[in-house]
Design a protein around this motif. Sequence first.
Motif, PDB file in Angstrom:
ATOM      1  N   GLY A  34     -14.727 -17.910  14.742  1.00  8.43           N
ATOM      2  CA  GLY A  34     -13.834 -16.802  15.021  1.00  8.43           C
ATOM      3  C   GLY A  34     -13.007 -16.388  13.824  1.00  8.43           C
ATOM      4  O   GLY A  34     -12.268 -15.415  13.874  1.00  8.43           O
ATOM      5  N   ASP A  35     -13.116 -17.122  12.723  1.00  7.54           N
ATOM      6  CA  ASP A  35     -12.334 -16.820  11.529  1.00  7.54           C
ATOM      7  C   ASP A  35     -12.975 -15.702  10.713  1.00  7.54           C
ATOM      8  O   ASP A  35     -14.183 -15.536  10.715  1.00  7.54           O
ATOM      9  N   PHE A  36     -12.143 -14.966  10.032  1.00  3.07           N
ATOM     10  CA  PHE A  36     -12.645 -13.979   9.084  1.00  3.07           C
ATOM     11  C   PHE A  36     -11.655 -13.880   7.936  1.00  3.07           C
ATOM     12  O   PHE A  36     -10.486 -14.212   8.065  1.00  3.07           O
ATOM     13  N   THR A  37     -12.131 -13.449   6.803  1.00  4.15           N
ATOM     14  CA  THR A  37     -11.322 -13.362   5.601  1.00  4.15           C
ATOM     15  C   THR A  37     -11.239 -11.913   5.161  1.00  4.15           C
ATOM     16  O   THR A  37     -12.244 -11.201   5.159  1.00  4.15           O
ATOM     17  N   ILE A  38     -10.045 -11.496   4.781  1.00  6.61           N
ATOM     18  CA  ILE A  38      -9.844 -10.152   4.250  1.00  6.61           C
ATOM     19  C   ILE A  38      -9.382 -10.298   2.803  1.00  6.61           C
ATOM     20  O   ILE A  38      -8.438 -11.035   2.525  1.00  6.61           O
ATOM     21  N   TRP A  39     -10.059  -9.632   1.920  1.00  2.18           N
ATOM     22  CA  TRP A  39      -9.723  -9.688   0.494  1.00  2.18           C
ATOM     23  C   TRP A  39      -8.984  -8.410   0.115  1.00  2.18           C
ATOM     24  O   TRP A  39      -9.437  -7.305   0.414  1.00  2.18           O
ATOM     25  N   PHE A  40      -7.849  -8.565  -0.555  1.00  4.37           N
ATOM     26  CA  PHE A  40      -7.080  -7.433  -1.047  1.00  4.37           C
ATOM     27  C   PHE A  40      -7.110  -7.445  -2.568  1.00  4.37           C
ATOM     28  O   PHE A  40      -6.967  -8.501  -3.185  1.00  4.37           O
ATOM     29  N   SER A  41      -7.269  -6.280  -3.155  1.00  2.00           N
ATOM     30  CA  SER A  41      -7.238  -6.199  -4.612  1.00  2.00           C
ATOM     31  C   SER A  41      -5.790  -6.330  -5.088  1.00  2.00           C
ATOM     32  O   SER A  41      -4.838  -6.096  -4.330  1.00  2.00           O
ATOM     33  N   VAL A  42      -5.622  -6.688  -6.340  1.00  2.00           N
ATOM     34  CA  VAL A  42      -4.295  -6.825  -6.924  1.00  2.00           C
ATOM     35  C   VAL A  42      -3.575  -5.475  -6.883  1.00  2.00           C
ATOM     36  O   VAL A  42      -2.375  -5.405  -6.600  1.00  2.00           O
ATOM     37  N   GLU A  43      -4.307  -4.392  -7.107  1.00  2.00           N
ATOM     38  CA  GLU A  43      -3.724  -3.055  -7.077  1.00  2.00           C
ATOM     39  C   GLU A  43      -3.185  -2.732  -5.684  1.00  2.00           C
ATOM     40  O   GLU A  43      -2.111  -2.153  -5.544  1.00  2.00           O
ATOM     41  N   ALA A  44      -3.914  -3.095  -4.667  1.00  2.00           N
ATOM     42  CA  ALA A  44      -3.470  -2.820  -3.298  1.00  2.00           C
ATOM     43  C   ALA A  44      -2.205  -3.608  -2.974  1.00  2.00           C
ATOM     44  O   ALA A  44      -1.294  -3.084  -2.329  1.00  2.00           O
ATOM     45  N   ILE A  45      -2.141  -4.840  -3.426  1.00  2.00           N
ATOM     46  CA  ILE A  45      -0.952  -5.653  -3.181  1.00  2.00           C
ATOM     47  C   ILE A  45       0.240  -5.092  -3.938  1.00  2.00           C
ATOM     48  O   ILE A  45       1.362  -5.033  -3.404  1.00  2.00           O
ATOM     49  N   ASP A  46       0.015  -4.659  -5.169  1.00  2.00           N
ATOM     50  CA  ASP A  46       1.109  -4.092  -5.965  1.00  2.00           C
ATOM     51  C   ASP A  46       1.645  -2.797  -5.358  1.00  2.00           C
ATOM     52  O   ASP A  46       2.840  -2.508  -5.460  1.00  2.00           O
ATOM     53  N   GLU A  47       0.777  -2.002  -4.733  1.00  2.00           N
ATOM     54  CA  GLU A  47       1.179  -0.716  -4.177  1.00  2.00           C
ATOM     55  C   GLU A  47       1.744  -0.820  -2.761  1.00  2.00           C
ATOM     56  O   GLU A  47       2.263   0.150  -2.228  1.00  2.00           O
ATOM     57  N   TRP A  48       1.643  -1.990  -2.142  1.00  2.00           N
ATOM     58  CA  TRP A  48       2.090  -2.133  -0.767  1.00  2.00           C
ATOM     59  C   TRP A  48       3.601  -2.324  -0.719  1.00  2.00           C
ATOM     60  O   TRP A  48       4.177  -3.115  -1.468  1.00  2.00           O
ATOM     61  N   HIS A  49       4.242  -1.604   0.178  1.00  2.75           N
ATOM     62  CA  HIS A  49       5.678  -1.723   0.389  1.00  2.75           C
ATOM     63  C   HIS A  49       5.907  -1.901   1.879  1.00  2.75           C
ATOM     64  O   HIS A  49       5.452  -1.082   2.686  1.00  2.75           O
ATOM     65  N   PRO A  50       6.602  -2.964   2.264  1.00  2.00           N
ATOM     66  CA  PRO A  50       6.803  -3.188   3.706  1.00  2.00           C
ATOM     67  C   PRO A  50       7.707  -2.123   4.309  1.00  2.00           C
ATOM     68  O   PRO A  50       8.604  -1.606   3.641  1.00  2.00           O
ATOM     69  N   ARG A  51       7.431  -1.781   5.547  1.00  4.99           N
ATOM     70  CA  ARG A  51       8.234  -0.793   6.246  1.00  4.99           C
ATOM     71  C   ARG A  51       9.532  -1.471   6.691  1.00  4.99           C
ATOM     72  O   ARG A  51       9.502  -2.542   7.274  1.00  4.99           O
ATOM     73  N   LEU A  52      10.633  -0.852   6.389  1.00  2.86           N
ATOM     74  CA  LEU A  52      11.928  -1.404   6.793  1.00  2.86           C
ATOM     75  C   LEU A  52      12.274  -0.895   8.177  1.00  2.86           C
ATOM     76  O   LEU A  52      12.308   0.320   8.422  1.00  2.86           O
ATOM     77  N   THR A  53      12.500  -1.810   9.090  1.00  4.48           N
ATOM     78  CA  THR A  53      12.921  -1.419  10.431  1.00  4.48           C
ATOM     79  C   THR A  53      14.316  -1.949  10.660  1.00  4.48           C
ATOM     80  O   THR A  53      14.606  -3.110  10.436  1.00  4.48           O
ATOM     81  N   TRP A  54      15.189  -1.091  11.068  1.00  8.35           N
ATOM     82  CA  TRP A  54      16.588  -1.504  11.285  1.00  8.35           C
ATOM     83  C   TRP A  54      16.886  -1.571  12.716  1.00  8.35           C
ATOM     84  O   TRP A  54      16.736  -1.014  13.609  1.00  8.35           O
TER      85      TRP A  54
END
Length: 54
Positions: A34-54
Motif C-alpha cells: 500500500g506504500d507509494f513514494t512521491i519524488w519532488f524536485s529541488v525547484e518544486a520544494i524551493d518554490e513551495w510556500h505553505p498556506r497560512l491559515t489564521w
Amino acid sequence: MPYKHNQSSHRQHKKAKYKVINWAEYTEALRRRGDFTIWFSVEAIDEWHPRLTW
C-alpha cells in the motif's frame, strides 16, 4: 440468461496456486503493497510556500 448459452464451450481453468517459500519476504511485501513514494524536485520544494491559515 445469455451467458449460459455458450457455457459448455468455455474452458474452466483452475486458479494457479503458489507456495510461499520465504515467509519473511512475503510478509514484508504485504506491508509495502500500500506504500507509494512521491519524488519532488529541488525547484518544486524551493518554490513551495505553505498556506497560512489564521
